[in-house]
Design a protein around this motif. Structure first.
Motif, PDB file in Angstrom:
ATOM      1  N   MET A 125       0.844  -1.200   0.000  1.00  0.00           N
ATOM      2  CA  MET A 125       0.000   0.000   0.000  1.00  0.00           C
ATOM      3  C   MET A 125       0.871   1.239   0.000  1.00  0.00           C
ATOM      4  O   MET A 125       1.820   1.342   0.779  1.00  0.00           O
ATOM      5  N   LYS A 157     -11.462   0.792  -0.398  1.00  0.00           N
ATOM      6  CA  LYS A 157     -11.626   0.775  -1.853  1.00  0.00           C
ATOM      7  C   LYS A 157     -10.318   0.413  -2.546  1.00  0.00           C
ATOM      8  O   LYS A 157     -10.299  -0.381  -3.502  1.00  0.00           O
ATOM      9  N   ARG A 158      -9.205   0.974  -2.065  1.00  0.00           N
ATOM     10  CA  ARG A 158      -7.890   0.626  -2.631  1.00  0.00           C
ATOM     11  C   ARG A 158      -7.553  -0.839  -2.363  1.00  0.00           C
ATOM     12  O   ARG A 158      -6.994  -1.542  -3.223  1.00  0.00           O
ATOM     13  N   GLU A 217      -9.458  -3.038  -4.762  1.00  0.00           N
ATOM     14  CA  GLU A 217      -8.880  -3.025  -6.097  1.00  0.00           C
ATOM     15  C   GLU A 217      -7.695  -3.982  -6.196  1.00  0.00           C
ATOM     16  O   GLU A 217      -7.570  -4.747  -7.162  1.00  0.00           O
ATOM     17  N   GLU A 265       4.186   2.841  -4.302  1.00  0.00           N
ATOM     18  CA  GLU A 265       2.752   3.042  -4.417  1.00  0.00           C
ATOM     19  C   GLU A 265       2.026   1.716  -4.195  1.00  0.00           C
ATOM     20  O   GLU A 265       2.649   0.685  -3.932  1.00  0.00           O
ATOM     21  N   ASP A 266       0.679   1.746  -4.314  1.00  0.00           N
ATOM     22  CA  ASP A 266      -0.091   0.507  -4.285  1.00  0.00           C
ATOM     23  C   ASP A 266       0.430  -0.395  -5.397  1.00  0.00           C
ATOM     24  O   ASP A 266       0.530   0.018  -6.564  1.00  0.00           O
TER      25      ASP A 266
END
Length: 310
Positions: free
Chosen positions: A12, A26-27, A30, A263-264
């Motif tokens: 994350m 929500k992330r 995904e 990042e994610d």
């Protein structure tokens, strides 16, 4: 027959203080959908996934502190994650701040199987940082103030066709974290972390942050004949740079998958749990080669010897 577990290590990116749990979930969903699309059996998220790393601030108001904690799991905010996992038929593990009905505070992680059933819970034991605010720091690390030492030891659970365990962040630096699970035959360990690049008490360590992260994950995997999935929260979070270096490590000690961004990001590997067998049966056959009685005898006879402060 091989026992293949396809793992998605869900790194994350930064989570800011203003980010809502709904936005974070929500992330997470995904990344979970990406993992399911690639045939993953389980997706693993970092320590304290749902919020920013709040121990970097000194807070005196307990009500304010408690806003970062979950009173139930799943909660209203996290229910969509659990529901989506059940729909996709994928297991997961993630970390969060737990406030028990008795008012106790823990840094916690859990394992949820493919049916949506919670099969394991762990509470962080090796709490780093400090208890009182230290104004000279660029940021605080008040885990000792906001969390109690975990009271569940290091468990191992039947999950995903093998024996899975958990540890959280600083636990990964201590050999006993791995060894307690290793003695229970663990085959895969999930490790979530939030690790700042800058170490205020020892800034000379900063340049080695990723190296030390990899060192302990690889050593723990090899010395206990287990897979280790280390998943970080990373990027610049509230002005604090966090390392990523999310990695999937084989029982050989080799890194077979690693993140490339801050990042994610999803790192995927097909992990054969049977690869653990040769290490558990030979080099690290604890019953045959380990001598715990000798360690106890040395301690009893000589005590713990510490270097002089001079």
């Amino acid at each position: 027959m091989s026992r293949i577990v396809t793992v998605g290590a869900a790194q994350m990116g930064a989570i800011q203080r203003a980010d809502s749990r709904a936005a974070v979930v929500k992330r997470m969903i995904e990344l979970m959908r990406q993992a399911a699309a690639h045939g993953c059996d389980v997706v693993v998220y970092p320590e304290l996934t749902l919020t920013t790393f709040f121990p970097r601030w000194f807070m005196e108001n307990q009500d304010e502190i408690d806003t970062f904690f979950e009173r139930e799991m799943p909660s209203n905010e996290t229910a969509p994650l659990f529901n989506e996992a059940a729909r996709l038929g994928i297991g997961f593990s993630f970390g969060y701040a737990e406030l028990t009905p008795e008012g106790r505070h823990f840094n916690t992680s859990l394992i949820v199987d493919k049916t949506g059933r919670q099969v394991g819970k762990y509470r962080k034991i090796h709490l780093p940082g400090h208890r009182e605010p230290e104004p000279w720091r660029a940021f605080q690390h008040l885990e000792k103030r906001y969390f109690e030492v975990g009271d569940l030891s290091w468990g191992v659970w039947n999950a995903f066709g093998g024996l899975a365990g958990m540890m959280i962040c600083n636990d990964r630096r201590w050999p006993e974290s791995y060894r307690v699970m290793g003695l229970q035959g663990v085959e895969m360990i999930f490790v979530g972390y939030n690790t700042p690049r800058h170490n205020p008490p020892a800034p000379d360590h900063d340049r080695l942050s990723e190296f030390h992260n990899q060192l302990v994950l690889q050593a723990g995997a090899y010395q206990n004949g287990t897979w280790v999935v280390g998943v970080g929260k990373c990027g610049v979070e509230e002005g604090c740079e966090m390392i990523g270096a999310t990695s999937i490590v084989a029982p050989t000690g080799e890194i077979i998958g690693q993140s490339l961004t801050q990042e994610d990001e999803l790192v995927i590997a097909r992990c054969d749990l049977d690869l653990t067998k040769s290490y558990k049966a030979t080099t690290f056959n604890f019953d045959l080669h380990r001598e715990p009685d000798q360690y106890r005898r040395i301690v009893e006879q000589k005590g713990v010897i510490r270097p002089s402060a001079d």
